[in-house]
Scaffold this motif. Structure first.
Motif, PDB file in Angstrom:
ATOM      1  N   ASP A  20       0.823  -1.209   0.000  1.00 67.58           N
ATOM      2  CA  ASP A  20       0.000   0.000   0.000  1.00 67.58           C
ATOM      3  C   ASP A  20       0.864   1.269   0.000  1.00 67.58           C
ATOM      4  O   ASP A  20       0.393   2.354   0.258  1.00 67.58           O
ATOM      5  CB  ASP A  20      -0.954   0.005   1.193  1.00 67.58           C
ATOM      6  N   ARG A  21       2.156   1.101  -0.304  1.00 67.48           N
ATOM      7  CA  ARG A  21       3.084   2.225  -0.344  1.00 67.48           C
ATOM      8  C   ARG A  21       3.557   2.486  -1.762  1.00 67.48           C
ATOM      9  O   ARG A  21       3.605   1.585  -2.585  1.00 67.48           O
ATOM     10  CB  ARG A  21       4.284   1.955   0.557  1.00 67.48           C
ATOM     11  N   PHE A  22       3.937   3.731  -2.015  1.00 66.09           N
ATOM     12  CA  PHE A  22       4.412   4.146  -3.330  1.00 66.09           C
ATOM     13  C   PHE A  22       5.791   4.785  -3.184  1.00 66.09           C
ATOM     14  O   PHE A  22       6.048   5.495  -2.212  1.00 66.09           O
ATOM     15  CB  PHE A  22       3.448   5.165  -3.950  1.00 66.09           C
ATOM     16  N   SER A  23       6.659   4.506  -4.167  1.00 60.43           N
ATOM     17  CA  SER A  23       7.989   5.119  -4.208  1.00 60.43           C
ATOM     18  C   SER A  23       8.218   5.695  -5.587  1.00 60.43           C
ATOM     19  O   SER A  23       7.761   5.140  -6.592  1.00 60.43           O
ATOM     20  CB  SER A  23       9.077   4.083  -3.908  1.00 60.43           C
ATOM     21  N   LEU A  24       8.955   6.815  -5.638  1.00 62.28           N
ATOM     22  CA  LEU A  24       9.286   7.458  -6.907  1.00 62.28           C
ATOM     23  C   LEU A  24      10.752   7.215  -7.210  1.00 62.28           C
ATOM     24  O   LEU A  24      11.608   7.335  -6.327  1.00 62.28           O
ATOM     25  CB  LEU A  24       9.015   8.967  -6.847  1.00 62.28           C
ATOM     26  N   TYR A  25      11.042   6.875  -8.457  1.00 62.47           N
ATOM     27  CA  TYR A  25      12.405   6.645  -8.938  1.00 62.47           C
ATOM     28  C   TYR A  25      12.678   7.578 -10.116  1.00 62.47           C
ATOM     29  O   TYR A  25      11.867   7.645 -11.035  1.00 62.47           O
ATOM     30  CB  TYR A  25      12.587   5.200  -9.417  1.00 62.47           C
ATOM     31  N   ASP A  26      13.798   8.278 -10.089  1.00 60.48           N
ATOM     32  CA  ASP A  26      14.246   9.029 -11.264  1.00 60.48           C
ATOM     33  C   ASP A  26      14.949   8.005 -12.157  1.00 60.48           C
ATOM     34  O   ASP A  26      15.819   7.280 -11.686  1.00 60.48           O
ATOM     35  CB  ASP A  26      15.211  10.143 -10.849  1.00 60.48           C
ATOM     36  N   VAL A  27      14.573   7.961 -13.432  1.00 66.00           N
ATOM     37  CA  VAL A  27      15.147   6.950 -14.326  1.00 66.00           C
ATOM     38  C   VAL A  27      16.236   7.542 -15.216  1.00 66.00           C
ATOM     39  O   VAL A  27      16.361   7.181 -16.383  1.00 66.00           O
ATOM     40  CB  VAL A  27      14.048   6.249 -15.164  1.00 66.00           C
ATOM     41  N   GLY A  28      17.036   8.449 -14.641  1.00 62.91           N
ATOM     42  CA  GLY A  28      18.141   9.038 -15.387  1.00 62.91           C
ATOM     43  C   GLY A  28      17.720  10.232 -16.214  1.00 62.91           C
ATOM     44  O   GLY A  28      18.241  10.457 -17.306  1.00 62.91           O
ATOM     45  N   SER A  29      16.791  11.040 -15.692  1.00 63.59           N
ATOM     46  CA  SER A  29      16.310  12.210 -16.424  1.00 63.59           C
ATOM     47  C   SER A  29      17.430  13.235 -16.592  1.00 63.59           C
ATOM     48  O   SER A  29      18.393  13.254 -15.829  1.00 63.59           O
ATOM     49  CB  SER A  29      15.137  12.848 -15.684  1.00 63.59           C
ATOM     50  N   THR A  30      17.299  14.093 -17.580  1.00 66.11           N
ATOM     51  CA  THR A  30      18.317  15.093 -17.870  1.00 66.11           C
ATOM     52  C   THR A  30      18.430  16.143 -16.771  1.00 66.11           C
ATOM     53  O   THR A  30      19.524  16.480 -16.324  1.00 66.11           O
ATOM     54  CB  THR A  30      17.994  15.795 -19.210  1.00 66.11           C
ATOM     55  N   PHE A  31      17.290  16.677 -16.323  1.00 60.19           N
ATOM     56  CA  PHE A  31      17.301  17.773 -15.356  1.00 60.19           C
ATOM     57  C   PHE A  31      16.971  17.347 -13.936  1.00 60.19           C
ATOM     58  O   PHE A  31      16.906  18.177 -13.034  1.00 60.19           O
ATOM     59  CB  PHE A  31      16.347  18.885 -15.808  1.00 60.19           C
ATOM     60  N   GLY A  32      16.752  16.067 -13.699  1.00 61.02           N
ATOM     61  CA  GLY A  32      16.534  15.575 -12.342  1.00 61.02           C
ATOM     62  C   GLY A  32      15.109  15.712 -11.838  1.00 61.02           C
ATOM     63  O   GLY A  32      14.235  16.261 -12.495  1.00 61.02           O
ATOM     64  N   THR A  33      14.925  15.181 -10.639  1.00 58.72           N
ATOM     65  CA  THR A  33      13.622  15.137  -9.985  1.00 58.72           C
ATOM     66  C   THR A  33      13.810  15.493  -8.516  1.00 58.72           C
ATOM     67  O   THR A  33      14.817  15.137  -7.921  1.00 58.72           O
ATOM     68  CB  THR A  33      13.017  13.712 -10.087  1.00 58.72           C
ATOM     69  N   GLU A  34      12.826  16.178  -7.947  1.00 58.74           N
ATOM     70  CA  GLU A  34      12.822  16.480  -6.517  1.00 58.74           C
ATOM     71  C   GLU A  34      11.520  15.997  -5.908  1.00 58.74           C
ATOM     72  O   GLU A  34      10.473  16.062  -6.543  1.00 58.74           O
ATOM     73  CB  GLU A  34      12.937  17.991  -6.263  1.00 58.74           C
ATOM     74  N   VAL A  35      11.615  15.512  -4.671  1.00 57.11           N
ATOM     75  CA  VAL A  35      10.427  15.175  -3.891  1.00 57.11           C
ATOM     76  C   VAL A  35      10.537  15.942  -2.589  1.00 57.11           C
ATOM     77  O   VAL A  35      11.536  15.807  -1.857  1.00 57.11           O
ATOM     78  CB  VAL A  35      10.313  13.659  -3.632  1.00 57.11           C
ATOM     79  N   ASP A  36       9.551  16.762  -2.308  1.00 62.10           N
ATOM     80  CA  ASP A  36       9.523  17.610  -1.112  1.00 62.10           C
ATOM     81  C   ASP A  36      10.812  18.415  -0.956  1.00 62.10           C
ATOM     82  O   ASP A  36      11.364  18.548   0.143  1.00 62.10           O
ATOM     83  CB  ASP A  36       9.243  16.770   0.137  1.00 62.10           C
ATOM     84  N   GLY A  37      11.314  18.927  -2.080  1.00 62.16           N
ATOM     85  CA  GLY A  37      12.487  19.800  -2.068  1.00 62.16           C
ATOM     86  C   GLY A  37      13.825  19.092  -2.021  1.00 62.16           C
ATOM     87  O   GLY A  37      14.867  19.737  -2.010  1.00 62.16           O
ATOM     88  N   LYS A  38      13.838  17.765  -2.014  1.00 62.62           N
ATOM     89  CA  LYS A  38      15.087  17.003  -1.961  1.00 62.62           C
ATOM     90  C   LYS A  38      15.312  16.298  -3.285  1.00 62.62           C
ATOM     91  O   LYS A  38      14.419  15.636  -3.815  1.00 62.62           O
ATOM     92  CB  LYS A  38      15.052  15.983  -0.821  1.00 62.62           C
ATOM     93  N   ARG A  39      16.518  16.417  -3.803  1.00 63.72           N
ATOM     94  CA  ARG A  39      16.881  15.807  -5.083  1.00 63.72           C
ATOM     95  C   ARG A  39      16.830  14.281  -4.976  1.00 63.72           C
ATOM     96  O   ARG A  39      17.277  13.701  -3.990  1.00 63.72           O
ATOM     97  CB  ARG A  39      18.288  16.249  -5.469  1.00 63.72           C
TER      98      ARG A  39
END
Length: 170
Positions: A124-143
């Motif tokens: 019942d939990r979800f996780s986000l993964y950056d898959v090598g994007s060019t400009f990156g991803t942040e969750v709640d202000g953290k890279r």
């Protein structure tokens, strides 16, 4: 003279009919567009702290059917960027986010990679993964480091390019 009067009356009636049609069409157009209220971006996000007020307040331009919202275990709401207020259901296994037409959630932001990130459901939990994007991803202000999962909680703010998404979970 009577023919002239008849022609003038006929032209006057035609002008009145045309003006009435224009007024009705204008009224319908403005009635439809005024039923959607837009929240200025400044009210959605405090630039200094990168926090979104709420997904419900962000959802001002598009209503997502309540039945679909009840059926989805989680969804993303666009709080800033193209498509503000749009809801996107998060799938039952893996949900791919990006610009490509093959992605589960397609975003039009040019700073987002074709395959930018994935959200994986584990129990019942979800996780986000950056898959090598060019400009990156942040969750709640953290890279987010590429390949590392970041747990998502109800209300998490995901930043992809110029787009801000709010994670909502039942």
């Amino acid at each position: 003279m009577s023919n002239t009067v008849i022609l003038l009356v006929g032209e006057a009636v035609l002008v009145i009919v045309i003006l009435t049609l224009i007024a009705v069409i204008t009224w319908l157009f403005f009635r439809r567009s005024s039923s959607r209220t837009e929240t200025p971006i400044a009210q959605l996000r405090d630039v200094s702290s990168r926090t979104v007020v709420s997904a419900d307040e962000a959802a001002t331009q598009q209503e997502w059917p309540s039945l679909a919202r009840k059926m989805a275990a989680a969804w993303l709401v666009v709080a800033e960027g193209s498509g503000i207020g749009a809801y996107h259901a998060v799938g039952e296994a893996t949900t791919v986010i990006g610009r490509s037409s093959s992605c589960d959630i397609k975003l039009t932001d040019s700073a987002i990679s074709r395959r930018h990130a994935t959200i994986v459901k584990q129990g019942d939990r979800f996780s986000l993964y950056d898959v090598g994007s060019t400009f990156g991803t942040e969750v709640d202000g953290k890279r987010v480091d590429p390949g590392e999962g970041v747990p998502l909680k109800h209300g998490s703010v995901i930043c992809l390019g110029e787009t801000r998404l709010v994670f909502k979970q039942r």
